[in-house]
Design a protein around this motif. Structure first.
Motif, PDB file in Angstrom:
ATOM      1  N   VAL A  17      29.900  40.699  60.020  1.00 11.30           N
ATOM      2  CA  VAL A  17      28.565  40.234  60.393  1.00 11.30           C
ATOM      3  C   VAL A  17      27.529  40.759  59.400  1.00 11.30           C
ATOM      4  N   ALA A  18      27.673  42.020  58.993  1.00 13.36           N
ATOM      5  CA  ALA A  18      26.730  42.598  58.033  1.00 13.36           C
ATOM      6  C   ALA A  18      26.790  41.853  56.698  1.00 13.36           C
ATOM      7  N   ILE A  19      27.980  41.563  56.220  1.00 13.27           N
ATOM      8  CA  ILE A  19      28.132  40.828  54.961  1.00 13.27           C
ATOM      9  C   ILE A  19      27.526  39.436  55.094  1.00 13.27           C
ATOM     10  N   PHE A  20      27.762  38.786  56.214  1.00 13.65           N
ATOM     11  CA  PHE A  20      27.205  37.451  56.434  1.00 13.65           C
ATOM     12  C   PHE A  20      25.681  37.485  56.417  1.00 13.65           C
ATOM     13  N   VAL A  21      25.088  38.492  57.076  1.00 12.81           N
ATOM     14  CA  VAL A  21      23.633  38.606  57.119  1.00 12.81           C
ATOM     15  C   VAL A  21      23.077  38.863  55.722  1.00 12.81           C
ATOM     16  N   ILE A  22      23.728  39.719  54.953  1.00 10.53           N
ATOM     17  CA  ILE A  22      23.261  40.026  53.600  1.00 10.53           C
ATOM     18  C   ILE A  22      23.338  38.791  52.707  1.00 10.53           C
ATOM     19  N   VAL A  23      24.450  38.083  52.757  1.00 12.73           N
ATOM     20  CA  VAL A  23      24.614  36.887  51.924  1.00 12.73           C
ATOM     21  C   VAL A  23      23.608  35.811  52.337  1.00 12.73           C
ATOM     22  N   THR A  24      23.389  35.643  53.630  1.00 17.43           N
ATOM     23  CA  THR A  24      22.417  34.667  54.104  1.00 17.43           C
ATOM     24  C   THR A  24      21.010  35.039  53.645  1.00 17.43           C
ATOM     25  N   GLY A  25      20.676  36.321  53.688  1.00 16.68           N
ATOM     26  CA  GLY A  25      19.371  36.774  53.224  1.00 16.68           C
ATOM     27  C   GLY A  25      19.168  36.500  51.749  1.00 16.68           C
ATOM     28  N   ILE A  26      20.177  36.789  50.943  1.00 18.77           N
ATOM     29  CA  ILE A  26      20.081  36.525  49.505  1.00 18.77           C
ATOM     30  C   ILE A  26      19.908  35.039  49.254  1.00 18.77           C
TER      31      ILE A  26
END
Length: 57
Positions: A17-26
């Motif tokens: 979930v953290a990786i998904f949130v970071i990638v979505t933010g970028i």
């Protein structure tokens, strides 16, 4: 023993979930930059089209 297995599963879920949130933010930041500079890019394309004069020998 069973609780440890569940904690590991939740750990990897949190990591995913953290990786998904970071990638979505970028992705959202990059998209907003593209939208912000779109008029400038359009102006540069128009200037290049006007300057595209072919010189014939």
């Amino acid at each position: 023993m069973i609780e440890e297995a569940q904690k590991k599963d939740l750990f990897w879920l949190y990591v995913g979930v953290a990786i998904f949130v970071i990638v979505t933010g970028i992705f959202m930041i990059k998209q907003s930059e593209n939208d912000k500079f779109a008029p400038i890019k359009q102006q540069l394309d128009e200037e290049n089209a006007q300057m595209n004069i072919r010189v014939l020998n």
